[in-house]
Design a protein around this motif. Structure first.
Motif, PDB file in Angstrom:
ATOM      1  N   GLY A 195       0.807  -1.216   0.000  1.00 28.90           N
ATOM      2  CA  GLY A 195       0.000   0.000   0.000  1.00 28.90           C
ATOM      3  C   GLY A 195       0.834   1.256   0.000  1.00 28.90           C
ATOM      4  N   GLU A 196       2.151   1.103   0.165  1.00 32.55           N
ATOM      5  CA  GLU A 196       3.068   2.242   0.126  1.00 32.55           C
ATOM      6  C   GLU A 196       4.284   1.862  -0.706  1.00 32.55           C
ATOM      7  OE1 GLU A 196       5.901   4.831   3.198  1.00 32.55           O
ATOM      8  OE2 GLU A 196       4.112   3.795   3.958  1.00 32.55           O
ATOM      9  N   MET A 197       4.643   2.715  -1.649  1.00 31.75           N
ATOM     10  CA  MET A 197       5.775   2.419  -2.502  1.00 31.75           C
ATOM     11  C   MET A 197       7.078   2.483  -1.701  1.00 31.75           C
ATOM     12  SD  MET A 197       6.425   1.350  -5.480  1.00 31.75           S
ATOM     13  CE  MET A 197       4.794   1.621  -6.183  1.00 31.75           C
ATOM     14  N   ASN A 198       7.966   1.554  -1.980  1.00 32.16           N
ATOM     15  CA  ASN A 198       9.227   1.513  -1.255  1.00 32.16           C
ATOM     16  C   ASN A 198      10.171   2.637  -1.691  1.00 32.16           C
ATOM     17  OD1 ASN A 198       8.067  -1.376  -1.009  1.00 32.16           O
ATOM     18  ND2 ASN A 198       9.717  -1.299   0.501  1.00 32.16           N
ATOM     19  N   ARG A 199      11.270   2.781  -0.954  1.00 30.00           N
ATOM     20  CA  ARG A 199      12.129   3.955  -1.104  1.00 30.00           C
ATOM     21  C   ARG A 199      13.141   3.848  -2.226  1.00 30.00           C
ATOM     22  NH1 ARG A 199      13.441   3.990   5.381  1.00 30.00           N
ATOM     23  NH2 ARG A 199      11.357   4.621   6.090  1.00 30.00           N
ATOM     24  N   LEU A 200      13.539   2.642  -2.576  1.00 29.03           N
ATOM     25  CA  LEU A 200      14.586   2.439  -3.557  1.00 29.03           C
ATOM     26  C   LEU A 200      14.021   2.220  -4.956  1.00 29.03           C
ATOM     27  CD1 LEU A 200      16.977   0.083  -1.543  1.00 29.03           C
ATOM     28  CD2 LEU A 200      17.066   2.576  -1.777  1.00 29.03           C
ATOM     29  N   PRO A 201      14.851   2.317  -5.997  1.00 23.78           N
ATOM     30  CA  PRO A 201      14.361   2.064  -7.353  1.00 23.78           C
ATOM     31  C   PRO A 201      13.871   0.635  -7.569  1.00 23.78           C
ATOM     32  CG  PRO A 201      16.428   3.283  -7.416  1.00 23.78           C
ATOM     33  CD  PRO A 201      16.220   2.864  -5.992  1.00 23.78           C
ATOM     34  N   ARG A 202      14.438  -0.339  -6.862  1.00 26.15           N
ATOM     35  CA  ARG A 202      14.081  -1.724  -7.103  1.00 26.15           C
ATOM     36  C   ARG A 202      12.624  -2.001  -6.748  1.00 26.15           C
ATOM     37  NH1 ARG A 202      16.860  -5.732  -2.658  1.00 26.15           N
ATOM     38  NH2 ARG A 202      15.285  -7.140  -3.523  1.00 26.15           N
ATOM     39  N   LEU A 203      12.046  -2.926  -7.528  1.00 23.35           N
ATOM     40  CA  LEU A 203      10.717  -3.448  -7.247  1.00 23.35           C
ATOM     41  C   LEU A 203      10.870  -4.904  -6.803  1.00 23.35           C
ATOM     42  CD1 LEU A 203       8.757  -1.890 -10.227  1.00 23.35           C
ATOM     43  CD2 LEU A 203       8.117  -1.637  -7.827  1.00 23.35           C
ATOM     44  N   TYR A 204       9.802  -5.652  -6.864  1.00 20.80           N
ATOM     45  CA  TYR A 204       9.896  -7.085  -6.611  1.00 20.80           C
ATOM     46  C   TYR A 204       9.950  -7.806  -7.940  1.00 20.80           C
ATOM     47  CZ  TYR A 204       4.935  -7.468  -7.922  1.00 20.80           C
ATOM     48  OH  TYR A 204       3.743  -7.451  -8.608  1.00 20.80           O
ATOM     49  N   HIS A 205      10.404  -9.053  -7.931  1.00 18.56           N
ATOM     50  CA  HIS A 205      10.320  -9.895  -9.125  1.00 18.56           C
ATOM     51  C   HIS A 205      10.421 -11.354  -8.702  1.00 18.56           C
ATOM     52  CE1 HIS A 205      14.678 -10.778  -9.244  1.00 18.56           C
ATOM     53  NE2 HIS A 205      14.890  -9.491  -9.018  1.00 18.56           N
ATOM     54  N   SER A 206      10.332 -12.263  -9.651  1.00 24.83           N
ATOM     55  CA  SER A 206      10.233 -13.695  -9.352  1.00 24.83           C
ATOM     56  C   SER A 206      11.477 -14.280  -8.714  1.00 24.83           C
ATOM     57  CB  SER A 206       9.925 -14.472 -10.644  1.00 24.83           C
ATOM     58  OG  SER A 206       8.649 -14.159 -11.123  1.00 24.83           O
ATOM     59  N   GLY A 207      12.624 -13.604  -8.869  1.00 24.06           N
ATOM     60  CA  GLY A 207      13.861 -14.154  -8.333  1.00 24.06           C
ATOM     61  C   GLY A 207      14.319 -13.561  -7.031  1.00 24.06           C
ATOM     62  N   VAL A 208      13.536 -12.681  -6.429  1.00 30.71           N
ATOM     63  CA  VAL A 208      13.941 -12.037  -5.171  1.00 30.71           C
ATOM     64  C   VAL A 208      13.921 -13.055  -4.036  1.00 30.71           C
ATOM     65  CG1 VAL A 208      13.320 -10.320  -3.441  1.00 30.71           C
ATOM     66  CG2 VAL A 208      13.141  -9.766  -5.874  1.00 30.71           C
ATOM     67  N   THR A 209      15.060 -13.229  -3.380  1.00 31.58           N
ATOM     68  CA  THR A 209      15.135 -14.132  -2.223  1.00 31.58           C
ATOM     69  C   THR A 209      15.713 -13.448  -0.993  1.00 31.58           C
ATOM     70  OG1 THR A 209      17.271 -14.975  -3.014  1.00 31.58           O
ATOM     71  CG2 THR A 209      15.304 -16.229  -3.606  1.00 31.58           C
ATOM     72  N   ASP A 210      16.381 -12.311  -1.176  1.00 29.31           N
ATOM     73  CA  ASP A 210      16.966 -11.642  -0.016  1.00 29.31           C
ATOM     74  C   ASP A 210      15.901 -11.127   0.938  1.00 29.31           C
ATOM     75  OD1 ASP A 210      16.210  -9.753  -1.956  1.00 29.31           O
ATOM     76  OD2 ASP A 210      17.742  -8.307  -1.337  1.00 29.31           O
ATOM     77  N   ASP A 211      14.766 -10.666   0.391  1.00 31.13           N
ATOM     78  CA  ASP A 211      13.699 -10.169   1.262  1.00 31.13           C
ATOM     79  C   ASP A 211      13.046 -11.311   2.048  1.00 31.13           C
ATOM     80  OD1 ASP A 211      14.195  -7.601   0.482  1.00 31.13           O
ATOM     81  OD2 ASP A 211      12.505  -7.452  -0.903  1.00 31.13           O
ATOM     82  N   LEU A 212      12.882 -12.452   1.416  1.00 31.84           N
ATOM     83  CA  LEU A 212      12.342 -13.613   2.127  1.00 31.84           C
ATOM     84  C   LEU A 212      13.277 -14.009   3.265  1.00 31.84           C
ATOM     85  CD1 LEU A 212      10.427 -15.989   2.564  1.00 31.84           C
ATOM     86  CD2 LEU A 212      11.564 -17.186   0.684  1.00 31.84           C
TER      87      LEU A 212
END
Length: 337
Positions: free
Chosen positions: A105-122
């Motif tokens: 509901g709120e856009m994050n601060r950095l240019p990056r978005l999410y995608h299918s290969g993101v594992t660092d956030d998990l």
């Protein structure tokens, strides 16, 4: 382990139609009763992640932790996530539901978005959860894109997965991103693509306001497929040459042989989103930890439950799978993060 027998999931017409199964939960499922507690945590790259906690109302709280990842353009408040969180909490789990960047509901601060290969956030969310209490063990769950992230996380560097994580269950997973992308571009999936593109376009516009030097919205409205979108935005923004390289590096199928904990992968045979490459029977035959189940029906993240049942089949299936795994599980240290 070889391909599991076809499960006893026998819905009645019209739930024997994959498209109907796919659409029905969004339009007609009642929102599961839940009272999530929102928490914001901060990442090493100085951004934030919003997560939701669900707790059981019994003495088992604090013994076991489940982490749920949602699908493309979803959130922790999606009906399928809330349904899974509710039934797991009823079974004594503390449940942590993450929101991908830009999905809370709120856009994050950095240019990056999410995608299918993101594992660092998990990994960040999982480790944060494990540090809250001395959990005996933990499990991971994922739907669609969240399932791809989960499988990739478990297989790309198994030695980095906290020892407390003892099992996983994922549903309707595009483990072959290129194949699934091509299938989604077909005419019969146009209604889904319009839905996904509407949300993705809006995210690009929001990011363009924050980072006009990175996000160019010229011609954005002409982008109608995942391949076009990923070639223009997902790939370059996240360090990939193009969509093809992104799909090649982030498809979880290549990591399935390395998964070292019991993992249930459920792919409906009538899933309109999945290509033939999304049914990894060879990998399941080679890896004794990978349990592949292919129900005849279910659509994409459908699996509507029996008549008058509040639970969906996936929810009951996950609870049963985890009970089989954890019934005699010994104490596990959770300090490996």
């Amino acid at each position: 382990m070889p391909l599991l027998p076809v499960p006893e999931y026998s819905p009645v017409f019209p739930f024997t139609i994959g498209h109907f199964q796919t659409i029905y939960p969004t339009l007609f499922r009642k929102r599961p009763t839940a009272n999530p507690i929102r928490e914001r945590i901060f990442t090493e790259d100085h951004d934030f992640l919003d997560i939701d906690w669900h707790f059981p109302d019994n003495s088992l709280s604090g013994q076991k932790l489940a982490v749920i990842s949602h699908g493309l353009e979803g959130s922790s408040r999606m009906k399928n996530v809330l349904g899974m969180a509710s039934i797991l909490a009823q079974d004594g789990w503390d449940v942590l539901c993450l929101n991908f960047r830009g999905c809370s509901g709120e856009m994050n601060r950095l240019p990056r978005l999410y995608h299918s290969g993101v594992t660092d956030d998990l990994h960040t969310v999982l480790c944060h959860g494990l540090k809250q209490r001395n959990y005996r063990y933990a499990a991971l769950l994922g739907f669609s894109m969240g399932g791809n992230q989960t499988l990739k996380y478990l297989g790309e560097a198994p030695e980095k997965v906290p020892a407390a994580v003892r099992a996983a269950a994922v549903f309707s997973v595009p483990v072959d991103l290129a194949g699934s992308s091509a299938r989604m571009a077909l005419f019969h999936n146009r209604i889904y693509m319009r839905h996904f593109m509407r949300g993705l376009h809006q995210k690009i516009r929001s990011k363009a306001e924050m980072f006009p030097e990175i996000y160019d919205t010229k011609g954005l409205s002409a982008i109608k497929t995942f391949a076009q979108f990923d070639d223009r935005y997902t790939g370059p923004v996240h360090g990939f040459k193009d969509a093809a390289e992104y799909y090649r590096q982030c498809s979880s199928r290549q990591f399935l042989n390395n998964i070292a904990i019991p993992t249930l992968l459920v792919q409906a045979a009538d899933d309109p989103f999945l290509s033939p490459g999304c049914y990894p029977d060879e990998e399941a035959a080679r890896n004794p930890h990978l349990f592949l189940e292919i129900p005849e029906y279910g659509g994409h993240v459908g699996f509507v439950g029996e008549y008058r049942s509040k639970n969906y089949w996936t929810e009951d299936r996950a609870v049963l799978f985890f009970k089989d795994i954890f019934e005699d599980s010994a104490q596990t240290e959770s300090s490996s993060c």
